[in-house]
Design a protein around this motif. Structure first.
Motif, PDB file in Angstrom:
ATOM      1  N   LEU A  95      47.936  43.859  44.336  1.00 51.01           N
ATOM      2  CA  LEU A  95      46.587  43.706  43.788  1.00 51.01           C
ATOM      3  C   LEU A  95      46.545  44.147  42.331  1.00 51.01           C
ATOM      4  O   LEU A  95      45.958  43.473  41.472  1.00 51.01           O
ATOM      5  N   ASN A  96      47.165  45.279  42.032  1.00 47.99           N
ATOM      6  CA  ASN A  96      47.181  45.771  40.652  1.00 47.99           C
ATOM      7  C   ASN A  96      47.939  44.815  39.734  1.00 47.99           C
ATOM      8  O   ASN A  96      47.521  44.560  38.596  1.00 47.99           O
ATOM      9  N   LYS A  97      49.049  44.274  40.236  1.00 50.75           N
ATOM     10  CA  LYS A  97      49.841  43.333  39.437  1.00 50.75           C
ATOM     11  C   LYS A  97      49.025  42.078  39.126  1.00 50.75           C
ATOM     12  O   LYS A  97      48.958  41.626  37.970  1.00 50.75           O
ATOM     13  N   LEU A  98      48.397  41.500  40.171  1.00 52.55           N
ATOM     14  CA  LEU A  98      47.613  40.292  39.964  1.00 52.55           C
ATOM     15  C   LEU A  98      46.392  40.544  39.104  1.00 52.55           C
ATOM     16  O   LEU A  98      45.949  39.663  38.352  1.00 52.55           O
ATOM     17  N   SER A  99      45.858  41.764  39.187  1.00 59.79           N
ATOM     18  CA  SER A  99      44.714  42.121  38.343  1.00 59.79           C
ATOM     19  C   SER A  99      45.138  42.175  36.875  1.00 59.79           C
ATOM     20  O   SER A  99      44.429  41.678  35.989  1.00 59.79           O
ATOM     21  N   ARG A 100      46.296  42.791  36.599  1.00 62.78           N
ATOM     22  CA  ARG A 100      46.801  42.843  35.220  1.00 62.78           C
ATOM     23  C   ARG A 100      47.062  41.444  34.678  1.00 62.78           C
ATOM     24  O   ARG A 100      46.870  41.177  33.492  1.00 62.78           O
ATOM     25  N   GLU A 101      47.493  40.553  35.564  1.00 66.03           N
ATOM     26  CA  GLU A 101      47.767  39.176  35.148  1.00 66.03           C
ATOM     27  C   GLU A 101      46.497  38.325  35.117  1.00 66.03           C
ATOM     28  O   GLU A 101      46.550  37.133  34.836  1.00 66.03           O
ATOM     29  N   LYS A 102      45.354  38.975  35.433  1.00 63.42           N
ATOM     30  CA  LYS A 102      44.037  38.324  35.427  1.00 63.42           C
ATOM     31  C   LYS A 102      43.936  37.165  36.418  1.00 63.42           C
ATOM     32  O   LYS A 102      43.164  36.224  36.226  1.00 63.42           O
ATOM     33  N   GLN A 103      44.744  37.241  37.494  1.00 64.92           N
ATOM     34  CA  GLN A 103      44.621  36.244  38.554  1.00 64.92           C
ATOM     35  C   GLN A 103      43.520  36.613  39.542  1.00 64.92           C
ATOM     36  O   GLN A 103      42.965  35.747  40.216  1.00 64.92           O
ATOM     37  N   ILE A 104      43.234  37.912  39.662  1.00 74.15           N
ATOM     38  CA  ILE A 104      42.138  38.385  40.493  1.00 74.15           C
ATOM     39  C   ILE A 104      41.359  39.431  39.705  1.00 74.15           C
ATOM     40  O   ILE A 104      41.847  39.950  38.689  1.00 74.15           O
ATOM     41  N   GLU A 105      40.148  39.731  40.178  1.00 76.26           N
ATOM     42  CA  GLU A 105      39.344  40.769  39.533  1.00 76.26           C
ATOM     43  C   GLU A 105      38.640  41.603  40.582  1.00 76.26           C
ATOM     44  O   GLU A 105      38.280  41.117  41.662  1.00 76.26           O
ATOM     45  N   SER A 106      38.476  42.881  40.287  1.00 78.91           N
ATOM     46  CA  SER A 106      37.786  43.789  41.193  1.00 78.91           C
ATOM     47  C   SER A 106      36.280  43.645  40.980  1.00 78.91           C
ATOM     48  O   SER A 106      35.795  43.681  39.851  1.00 78.91           O
ATOM     49  N   ILE A 107      35.540  43.470  42.083  1.00 76.11           N
ATOM     50  CA  ILE A 107      34.086  43.325  41.961  1.00 76.11           C
ATOM     51  C   ILE A 107      33.347  44.533  42.533  1.00 76.11           C
ATOM     52  O   ILE A 107      32.135  44.639  42.414  1.00 76.11           O
ATOM     53  N   SER A 108      34.086  45.445  43.189  1.00 86.20           N
ATOM     54  CA  SER A 108      33.508  46.725  43.602  1.00 86.20           C
ATOM     55  C   SER A 108      34.644  47.724  43.774  1.00 86.20           C
ATOM     56  O   SER A 108      35.776  47.338  44.095  1.00 86.20           O
ATOM     57  N   MET A 109      34.343  48.987  43.558  1.00 83.02           N
ATOM     58  CA  MET A 109      35.367  50.020  43.587  1.00 83.02           C
ATOM     59  C   MET A 109      35.185  50.890  44.826  1.00 83.02           C
ATOM     60  O   MET A 109      34.254  50.719  45.600  1.00 83.02           O
ATOM     61  N   GLY A 110      36.116  51.830  44.994  1.00 81.19           N
ATOM     62  CA  GLY A 110      35.993  52.789  46.081  1.00 81.19           C
ATOM     63  C   GLY A 110      36.821  52.406  47.288  1.00 81.19           C
ATOM     64  O   GLY A 110      37.671  51.523  47.251  1.00 81.19           O
ATOM     65  N   ARG A 111      36.519  53.095  48.388  1.00 82.89           N
ATOM     66  CA  ARG A 111      37.313  52.945  49.597  1.00 82.89           C
ATOM     67  C   ARG A 111      37.304  51.516  50.133  1.00 82.89           C
ATOM     68  O   ARG A 111      38.305  51.016  50.655  1.00 82.89           O
ATOM     69  N   ASN A 112      36.169  50.857  50.036  1.00 83.48           N
ATOM     70  CA  ASN A 112      36.046  49.483  50.529  1.00 83.48           C
ATOM     71  C   ASN A 112      35.956  48.484  49.376  1.00 83.48           C
ATOM     72  O   ASN A 112      35.160  47.553  49.410  1.00 83.48           O
ATOM     73  N   ALA A 113      36.779  48.691  48.367  1.00 87.42           N
ATOM     74  CA  ALA A 113      36.768  47.842  47.175  1.00 87.42           C
ATOM     75  C   ALA A 113      36.967  46.377  47.553  1.00 87.42           C
ATOM     76  O   ALA A 113      37.718  46.039  48.473  1.00 87.42           O
ATOM     77  N   ARG A 114      36.263  45.525  46.822  1.00 84.81           N
ATOM     78  CA  ARG A 114      36.358  44.089  47.066  1.00 84.81           C
ATOM     79  C   ARG A 114      36.952  43.399  45.843  1.00 84.81           C
ATOM     80  O   ARG A 114      36.750  43.837  44.706  1.00 84.81           O
ATOM     81  N   TRP A 115      37.678  42.311  46.122  1.00 79.53           N
ATOM     82  CA  TRP A 115      38.360  41.571  45.083  1.00 79.53           C
ATOM     83  C   TRP A 115      37.973  40.106  45.162  1.00 79.53           C
ATOM     84  O   TRP A 115      37.495  39.623  46.193  1.00 79.53           O
ATOM     85  N   ARG A 116      38.213  39.413  44.049  1.00 79.64           N
ATOM     86  CA  ARG A 116      37.879  37.981  43.979  1.00 79.64           C
ATOM     87  C   ARG A 116      38.911  37.308  43.066  1.00 79.64           C
ATOM     88  O   ARG A 116      39.344  37.879  42.071  1.00 79.64           O
ATOM     89  N   LYS A 117      39.285  36.091  43.455  1.00 78.38           N
ATOM     90  CA  LYS A 117      40.207  35.338  42.589  1.00 78.38           C
ATOM     91  C   LYS A 117      39.462  34.958  41.309  1.00 78.38           C
ATOM     92  O   LYS A 117      38.287  34.585  41.336  1.00 78.38           O
ATOM     93  N   SER A 118      40.164  35.087  40.176  1.00 77.90           N
ATOM     94  CA  SER A 118      39.542  34.785  38.880  1.00 77.90           C
ATOM     95  C   SER A 118      39.408  33.291  38.710  1.00 77.90           C
ATOM     96  O   SER A 118      40.220  32.498  39.188  1.00 77.90           O
ATOM     97  N   GLU A 119      38.347  32.913  38.008  1.00 73.21           N
ATOM     98  CA  GLU A 119      38.142  31.490  37.689  1.00 73.21           C
ATOM     99  C   GLU A 119      38.747  31.237  36.315  1.00 73.21           C
ATOM    100  O   GLU A 119      38.176  31.577  35.295  1.00 73.21           O
ATOM    101  N   ILE A 120      39.902  30.649  36.342  1.00 72.66           N
ATOM    102  CA  ILE A 120      40.622  30.411  35.080  1.00 72.66           C
ATOM    103  C   ILE A 120      40.615  28.938  34.749  1.00 72.66           C
ATOM    104  O   ILE A 120      40.879  28.113  35.597  1.00 72.66           O
TER     105      ILE A 120
END
Length: 349
Positions: free
Chosen positions: A324-349
């Protein structure tokens, strides 16, 4: 009328959709052995999840609900059932375990079906194991409270004869070999539900018999992916296709196609999930990270680490978070909420 007592199957011309689905399922079945030779820890994890999901979903379809914590304890036989719902869960668990371990030795006949029903109901009522004593209807309660009769099953006095005809007819068609196993299983389940042989538990029995017949025909996916959960997710379609394919069943003039297409579609979904969760047959260095990336690529909505864990049995949380961290750095996904139940979403590129 029992479909196997008519010439419907012998005279049906299968459309291209059915033919293509059967070809695809044949390919999935052919690849099973390759996947079964892969990581045992993944298959064990998949099996454990599937047992819980199957028990939960098949009962929840019938509005039998327990908490997740109690469900897991019941499935693993760590507690005794405390009420009617938990008793129903325990009965389903027991039969599922027998099917998983002994399917090849379970010849489907009237005696076996009644024995399965007895075990399904043994904790709840203790009154299982016999055909219905009174006629029953399949009904639907409308939003305004009115009750609609969707189907009138076989009357009670005919059940034993009709079930005998269903079992012998199915076996004869299977032994003949002229019609594919998946078609025969789909038709068997439809006829079973039209007979509606018990006063309670017919839906759950139909789903258990489905697994049993699939295993006997060599389709093992239900051990690792919950077919019952897929049925629950498509419950509206499940009931609609049953309704359309049961119309004029008593006269032997019903349309089998809607139900058969639905049945084949849930089998394809099951194999798709299985291959997604087992992942590539490549088990070289870094395969776990590649599997996580492949799962994320196919996510259609926002997702959590828990969503990925369910689809990647045998892969630990730290590995998933690294990806998740790798894909986030590559801007393929983005975090939309933080914490224990953090949610992610694929980036619209």
């Amino acid at each position: 009328m029992i479909t196997f007592d008519t010439n419907q199957l012998d005279t049906m011309a299968w459309n291209n959709t059915v033919i293509q689905m059967l070809i695809r399922l044949g390919e999935y079945k052919g690849k099973q052995a390759l996947y079964f030779q892969q990581s045992p820890e993944i298959l064990t994890a998949l099996k454990n999840v599937a047992i819980i999901q199957s028990t939960e979903s098949s009962n929840r379809i019938e509005k039998i609900i327990v908490t997740s914590k109690r469900l897991e304890l019941l499935v693993h036989e760590k507690v005794a059932p405390q009420d009617r719902s938990e008793s129903e869960i325990a009965g389903y668990r027991d039969i599922l375990e027998v099917i998983h371990s002994s399917a090849e030795h379970m010849r489907v006949n009237n005696g076996l079906i009644k024995q399965m029903h007895r075990d399904l109901m043994k904790y709840a009522t203790g009154a299982g194991g016999r055909w219905k004593q009174a006629d029953n209807n399949i009904t639907e309660t409308l939003p305004n409270g009115n009750v609609l009769i969707r189907f009138v099953p076989v009357p009670a006095f005919q059940v034993d004869t009709m079930m005998q005809s269903l079992n012998t007819g199915f076996q004869a068609k299977r032994d003949n070999g002229g019609i594919g196993d998946l078609i025969l299983i789909a038709v068997y389940v439809l006829d079973f539900l039209c007979v509606h042989p018990f006063s309670d538990g017919n839906g759950r029995m139909a789903r258990l018999i489905t697994l049993l017949l699939l295993y006997q025909a060599g389709y093992e996916v239900g051990r690792y992916v919950s077919i019952e959960k897929i049925i629950e997710e498509t419950k509206e379609q499940y009931y609609n296709t049953l309704y359309h394919s049961s119309m004029h069943w008593h006269e032997g003039k019903n349309n089998l196609l809607p139900w058969i297409e639905y049945f084949l579609s849930i089998m394809i979904k099951a194999y798709q999930r299985f291959e997604e969760r087992v992942g590539s047959l490549d088990r070289g260095r870094g395969w776990k990270a590649r599997q996580v990336e492949a799962v994320i690529k196919h996510m259609m909505a926002d997702f959590t680490v828990a969503d990925i864990l369910e689809r990647c049995p045998g892969i630990a949380g730290p590995t998933i978070r690294q990806v998740l961290n790798k894909l986030s750095r590559e801007k393929q996904i983005e975090s939309i909420s933080m914490g224990r139940n953090a949610r992610w979403r694929k980036s619209e590129i």
